[in-house]
Design an enzyme around this catalytic site. Sequence first.
Site, short mmCIF file in Angstrom:
data_model
loop_
_atom_site.label_atom_id
_atom_site.label_comp_id
_atom_site.label_asym_id
_atom_site.label_seq_id
_atom_site.Cartn_x
_atom_site.Cartn_y
_atom_site.Cartn_z
N GLY A 63 2.18 2.56 10.84
CA GLY A 63 3.22 3.84 10.87
C GLY A 63 3.94 4.23 12.08
CB SER B 54 4.86 -1.11 12.30
OG SER B 54 4.54 0.06 12.62
CD GLU C 229 -3.49 -2.23 7.36
OE1 GLU C 229 -2.35 -2.46 6.99
OE2 GLU C 229 -4.23 -1.17 7.22
CD GLU D 271 -3.17 5.79 6.55
OE1 GLU D 271 -3.01 5.67 5.32
OE2 GLU D 271 -2.18 5.43 7.10
N GLY E 219 2.83 -1.03 4.33
CA GLY E 219 2.79 0.46 3.93
C GLY E 219 4.13 1.05 3.74
N GLY E 220 4.67 1.59 4.64
CA GLY E 220 6.19 2.42 4.59
C GLY E 220 7.10 1.67 3.94
CG HIS F 49 -6.13 2.11 5.01
ND1 HIS F 49 -5.57 2.92 6.00
CD2 HIS F 49 -4.94 1.02 4.89
CE1 HIS F 49 -4.11 2.82 6.48
NE2 HIS F 49 -3.95 1.59 5.72
CG ASN G 68 -2.03 1.24 1.42
OD1 ASN G 68 -1.92 2.00 0.34
ND2 ASN G 68 -2.30 1.38 2.61
CD1 TRP G 69 3.56 0.96 -3.01
CD2 TRP G 69 3.45 2.50 -4.88
NE1 TRP G 69 4.34 0.42 -4.12
CE2 TRP G 69 4.37 1.34 -5.13
CE3 TRP G 69 3.30 3.30 -5.88
CZ2 TRP G 69 4.89 0.81 -6.29
CZ3 TRP G 69 3.44 3.12 -7.14
CH2 TRP G 69 4.44 1.85 -7.46
CE LYS G 70 -0.21 3.48 4.74
NZ LYS G 70 -0.29 3.51 6.00
P1 13P Z 1 2.84 0.71 7.76
O1 13P Z 1 3.46 -0.46 7.00
O2 13P Z 1 3.62 1.96 6.86
O3 13P Z 1 2.78 0.98 9.38
O4 13P Z 1 1.42 0.96 7.21
C1 13P Z 1 0.43 -0.10 7.15
C2 13P Z 1 -0.66 0.11 6.40
O5 13P Z 1 -1.49 1.05 6.83
C3 13P Z 1 -0.93 -0.68 5.42
O6 13P Z 1 -2.04 -0.46 4.72
#
Ligand code: 13P
Length: 244
Positions: free
Chosen positions: A166, A206, A160, A90, A227-228, A88, A8-10
């Site tokens: 994050g 994470s 999640e 977010e 994510g990151g 998600h 997930n590149w966000k």
């Molecule tokens: P991180 O891996 O950056 O914690 O993000 C997780 C995430 O929200 C994947 O959808």
Amino acid sequence: MKNIIIANWKMNPATNKEAKKLFSETNKKAKAKNTEVVVCPPFAYLGLLKGKNLGAQNVCFEGKGAFTGEVSALMLKDLGVSFVIVGHSERRKYFNETNLQMNGKIKNSMEAGLKPILCIGETKQEFEAHLKPDVLETQITEALKDITKEQVKKIVIAYEPVWAIGTGENCSVDETMTSIVFIRKIISELYNREIADNMQIIYGGSVKSFNSADYIKHAGANGLLVGGASLDVEEFIAIVKSAE
Ligand code: 13P
């Protein structure tokens, strides 16, 4: 069942050029036999990137019409997208998305032939107040309302915990395992045991290459939502390899 590792590149990277480079390097290096790799870039890049493993990060809860700024499931399908992230945290937090909307997103996605990745998870306050089971049960039950047995088999559920996203504070293996077992129990009550046992349930929050294998080997996760770490090709490839 193959494990699934989803990037997930966000809202990254900043340019077309960087997105193309990241996508092609990820695809070139993330060749895995027993693991399916999916990449979810921002909407703006979806039309530029080609591959069976393309996912979107969001979709409209309605199929078409006057919904300014939204993107429909059919539009995504037409762009060659196969997967879509729904719910998600977010989206829930910053855009006030509700479980009822998740339900519409899932229905529209499935009608268009997209595979939904339904994200669920409790906040820190909910976790500390021991509300995790209630939160997960409500999120699952409301998002899956009127989804049939045949349809639910194609959905991926991503656990999640919001506090793990994050933050570097990844969820422990024991806590993740408890959540995954609980999610299977809810699915078993809503559908049946066989569907619950075969449901693809993954972990996100994470995830890095030093902790990724634990979730697959010891927490009963069928994959990971990253994510990151998915923005760093070498790190992401190491996560994919750890799942093999
Ligand atoms: P991180 O891996 O950056 O914690 O993000 C997780 C995430 O929200 C994947 O959808």
